[in-house]
Write a protein that holds these residues in place. Structure first.
Motif, mmCIF file in Angstrom:
data_model
loop_
_atom_site.group_PDB
_atom_site.id
_atom_site.type_symbol
_atom_site.label_atom_id
_atom_site.label_comp_id
_atom_site.label_asym_id
_atom_site.label_seq_id
_atom_site.Cartn_x
_atom_site.Cartn_y
_atom_site.Cartn_z
ATOM 1 N N ILE A 83 0.748 -1.400 0.057
ATOM 2 C CA ILE A 83 0.109 -0.077 0.109
ATOM 3 C C ILE A 83 1.064 1.213 0.175
ATOM 4 O O ILE A 83 0.488 2.217 -0.827
ATOM 5 C CB ILE A 83 -1.121 -0.007 1.163
ATOM 6 C CG1 ILE A 83 -1.794 1.409 1.246
ATOM 7 C CG2 ILE A 83 -0.069 -0.210 2.448
ATOM 8 C CD1 ILE A 83 -3.008 1.206 2.112
ATOM 9 N N PHE A 98 -7.802 -0.907 4.887
ATOM 10 C CA PHE A 98 -7.153 -0.954 6.303
ATOM 11 C C PHE A 98 -8.022 0.008 7.313
ATOM 12 O O PHE A 98 -8.210 -0.386 8.245
ATOM 13 C CB PHE A 98 -5.917 -0.211 6.063
ATOM 14 C CG PHE A 98 -4.937 -1.025 5.509
ATOM 15 C CD1 PHE A 98 -4.379 -0.949 3.820
ATOM 16 C CD2 PHE A 98 -3.987 -1.809 6.547
ATOM 17 C CE1 PHE A 98 -3.590 -2.093 3.460
ATOM 18 C CE2 PHE A 98 -2.939 -2.848 5.796
ATOM 19 C CZ PHE A 98 -2.892 -2.858 4.515
ATOM 20 N N ASN A 238 1.637 -5.662 7.117
ATOM 21 C CA ASN A 238 1.292 -4.159 7.381
ATOM 22 C C ASN A 238 0.458 -3.726 8.285
ATOM 23 O O ASN A 238 0.171 -2.824 8.755
ATOM 24 C CB ASN A 238 0.960 -3.532 6.130
ATOM 25 C CG ASN A 238 2.212 -2.953 5.203
ATOM 26 O OD1 ASN A 238 3.191 -2.560 5.831
ATOM 27 N ND2 ASN A 238 1.935 -2.990 3.856
ATOM 28 N N PHE A 288 11.046 8.768 16.307
ATOM 29 C CA PHE A 288 10.672 7.302 15.765
ATOM 30 C C PHE A 288 11.239 7.575 14.226
ATOM 31 O O PHE A 288 11.942 7.359 13.632
ATOM 32 C CB PHE A 288 9.592 6.709 16.242
ATOM 33 C CG PHE A 288 9.328 5.463 16.011
ATOM 34 C CD1 PHE A 288 10.137 4.484 15.517
ATOM 35 C CD2 PHE A 288 8.206 4.966 16.463
ATOM 36 C CE1 PHE A 288 10.287 3.090 15.318
ATOM 37 C CE2 PHE A 288 7.896 3.367 16.256
ATOM 38 C CZ PHE A 288 8.864 2.347 15.708
ATOM 39 N N CYS A 362 -0.895 7.176 8.365
ATOM 40 C CA CYS A 362 -1.202 5.908 8.726
ATOM 41 C C CYS A 362 -2.422 5.807 9.492
ATOM 42 O O CYS A 362 -3.064 6.574 10.165
ATOM 43 C CB CYS A 362 0.046 5.985 10.115
ATOM 44 S SG CYS A 362 -0.136 4.699 11.196
HETATM 45 C C1 HEM Z 1 1.657 4.358 7.311
HETATM 46 C C2 HEM Z 1 4.070 5.362 11.344
HETATM 47 C C3 HEM Z 1 1.349 2.430 13.718
HETATM 48 C C4 HEM Z 1 -0.462 0.709 9.653
HETATM 49 C C5 HEM Z 1 2.621 5.061 8.273
HETATM 50 C C6 HEM Z 1 3.248 6.501 7.922
HETATM 51 C C7 HEM Z 1 3.951 6.278 8.920
HETATM 52 C C8 HEM Z 1 3.562 5.616 10.187
HETATM 53 C C9 HEM Z 1 5.173 7.586 9.303
HETATM 54 C C10 HEM Z 1 3.504 6.840 6.758
HETATM 55 C C11 HEM Z 1 2.736 7.971 6.368
HETATM 56 C C12 HEM Z 1 3.004 8.433 4.933
HETATM 57 O O1 HEM Z 1 3.772 7.807 4.197
HETATM 58 O O2 HEM Z 1 2.730 9.697 4.590
HETATM 59 C C13 HEM Z 1 3.480 4.587 12.435
HETATM 60 C C14 HEM Z 1 4.274 4.838 13.742
HETATM 61 C C15 HEM Z 1 3.472 3.742 14.341
HETATM 62 C C16 HEM Z 1 2.498 3.158 13.621
HETATM 63 C C17 HEM Z 1 5.355 5.589 14.160
HETATM 64 C C18 HEM Z 1 3.615 3.375 15.646
HETATM 65 C C19 HEM Z 1 4.243 2.320 16.057
HETATM 66 C C20 HEM Z 1 0.631 1.609 13.060
HETATM 67 C C21 HEM Z 1 -0.496 0.718 13.285
HETATM 68 C C22 HEM Z 1 -0.810 0.280 11.976
HETATM 69 C C23 HEM Z 1 -0.323 0.981 10.989
HETATM 70 C C24 HEM Z 1 -0.667 0.433 14.756
HETATM 71 C C25 HEM Z 1 -1.812 -1.015 11.938
HETATM 72 C C26 HEM Z 1 -2.671 -1.607 12.676
HETATM 73 C C27 HEM Z 1 0.030 1.576 8.625
HETATM 74 C C28 HEM Z 1 -0.254 1.317 7.225
HETATM 75 C C29 HEM Z 1 0.378 2.439 6.542
HETATM 76 C C30 HEM Z 1 0.963 3.359 7.552
HETATM 77 C C31 HEM Z 1 -1.189 0.190 6.622
HETATM 78 C C32 HEM Z 1 0.376 2.721 4.979
HETATM 79 C C33 HEM Z 1 -0.720 3.640 4.683
HETATM 80 C C34 HEM Z 1 -0.635 4.176 3.325
HETATM 81 O O3 HEM Z 1 0.317 4.012 2.465
HETATM 82 O O4 HEM Z 1 -1.712 4.615 3.007
HETATM 83 N N1 HEM Z 1 2.679 4.724 9.527
HETATM 84 N N2 HEM Z 1 2.573 3.770 12.104
HETATM 85 N N3 HEM Z 1 0.787 1.749 11.493
HETATM 86 N N4 HEM Z 1 0.972 2.608 8.887
HETATM 87 FE FE1 HEM Z 1 1.546 3.309 10.570
#
Ligand code: HEM
Length: 418
Positions: A83, A98, A238, A288, A362
């Protein structure tokens, strides 16, 4: 880009490794410019800092994710063609999948599961000389993530699986052995999860409607076909991997409680909102995610800077959260600052910016914050422990960062009711 400050060096890759989280903000301060051009891994890159730059970065007419994430990141952190690399309608469609898995009921359910696991752990910890919070958190989070998504996981494998998920994350800013650890963890995890997806599709393993397992296994793409089993495995990973990654914020939370007794006292006497502000401040203050990347979709000019089609751009995340123009006394840990914060989508982006249903922001922020709150409440109100002499320092160079000791706890016992 005549006007745009450039670094004089031929390539900044080494400087990036040496300066880590502060690579962009160091140069923003040096050049007194929110934009500068650098060369990273042989490519011209525009580095951007600030709230306006964040707003620009999330304009999907100007930037795309296709071709932005290097293969080394896809083969460790993201998964190939996941994704994170999609654009346009295909991305929005996948994103809805998601988001449907991360409603407030799901967030509450996961927080409840975490709370129960933490409570049950005290009985085991009582007999241990000491425990390392980071290691305990990874195992607990892996257990609840698998349970909640519907992935069968035996107690005998939970530790190794948790380590694999964690190593995929640990690889993101690394070269050498740490990169290769993540690089081995990914195919091992993909083989495992792909096998389960195939068994679910064949009816050999039961999956309940509404679980991530079921919804991903039977998700229909825009063309009406299902994801191939490999892609389904990558997307289920993911969901699980980032839940395990919450261990980092949990460890930083414990450090914050230890270093800020006042904040801890406020939580002891406080309500849900106090807990929430604390979790937000942990996500702002500690390192982070360092920065985010995208590619210019078509030529345009912004603030006298020419963005040429295909150029890579990096958006400063850590630096934004420590910018005095946005955050008063940014280098102080003060949860109360979130009392006045207006929910702005571009000045607080620990998990990306913009509207999560329209951008790559996210989808897991609610889950992250709820699990953090349940855990911080546990650490403050449900358990007593000592913090022995240890190295609690954390690096702003190593990416991802973590308190060096992983937060060691001793003499752990249930808190007496009062
Ligand atoms: C995307 C951080 C927890 C699922 C992201 C992005 C960041 C991020 C920086 C990318 C934003 C962007 O590219 O503009 C974090 C951090 C977390 C966390 C620091 C804490 C540990 C989670 C959790 C889930 C998750 C708990 C799911 C249960 C995803 C998914 C994407 C994403 C699927 C891709 C979204 C996309 O491309 O549209 N996350 N995240 N993340 N995160 Fe997290």
């Amino acid at each position: 880009n005549e006007q745009l400050p450039h670094d004089k060096s031929l390539d900044n890759s080494l400087a990036l490794m040496q300066e880590g989280y502060q690579f962009i903000s160091n140069r923003v301060n040096r050049y007194e410019s929110d934009l500068f051009e650098a060369r990273l891994m042989g490519q011209r890159v525009i580095c951007m800092h600030g709230e306006e730059a964040a707003k620009l970065f999330y304009d999907s007419d100007r930037f795309q994710r296709k071709g932005a994430a290097p293969k080394r990141i896809q083969k460790t952190l993201f998964g190939v063609n996941a994704i994170q690399t999609l654009d346009g309608e295909e991305h929005i469609h996948r994103k809805l999948l998601f988001l449907s898995l991360m409603t407030s009921e799901h967030q509450k359910r996961l927080a409840e599961l975490a709370k129960n696991e933490w409570k049950a752990s005290i009985k085991l910890w009582k007999h241990a000389d000491h425990i390392k919070l980071f290691d305990e958190a990874k195992v607990i989070l892996c257990r609840i993530a698998c349970h909640w998504t519907g992935v069968p996981l035996s107690e005998s494998e939970v530790k190794e699986r948790a380590e694999d998920f964690s190593n995929m994350v640990d690889a993101f800013g690394a070269v050498g052995p740490r990169h290769w650890k993540g690089r081995r963890a990914r195919p091992r995890t993909e083989d495992w999860i792909r096998g389960i997806i195939e068994d679910v599709r064949a009816g050999k393993i039961e999956a309940n409607k509404g679980t991530a397992m079921y919804e991903i296994a039977f998700h229909k793409k825009l063309d009406g076909t299902t994801l191939d089993a490999q892609m389904a495995a990558v997307e289920l990973i993911n969901v699980i991997r980032p839940i395990v990654a919450i261990a980092t914020f949990i460890t930083f939370s414990a450090l914050a409680l230890y270093e800020h007794p006042n904040a801890k006292e406020n939580i002891r006497n406080g309500d849900e909102a106090t807990l929430e502000r604390f979790a937000q401040e942990v996500r702002r203050y500690y390192p982070f995610g360092p920065f985010l990347g995208a590619r210019v979709k078509k030529d345009f000019t912004w603030k006298n800077c020419d963005f040429k089609k295909g150029m890579l751009v990096l958006l400063d995340v850590y630096g934004l959260h420590h910018d005095g123009r946005i955050w008063n006394k940014p280098n102080e840990f003060r949860p109360d600052r979130f009392q006045d914060w207006d929910g702005n989508l571009y000045n607080f982006i620990p998990q990306g910016g913009g509207d999560p249903s329209q951008t790559h922001r996210c989808p897991g922020e609610g889950i992250t914050v709820e699990i953090m709150k349940a855990t911080v409440d546990f650490l403050v109100n449900k358990v007593d422990f000592d913090v022995p002499e240890q190295d609690l320092s954390y690096s702003l160079v190593r990416m991802p960062s973590l308190p060096e000791s992983g937060f060691v706890m001793k003499n752990i016992k249930e808190k007496a009711l009062h």
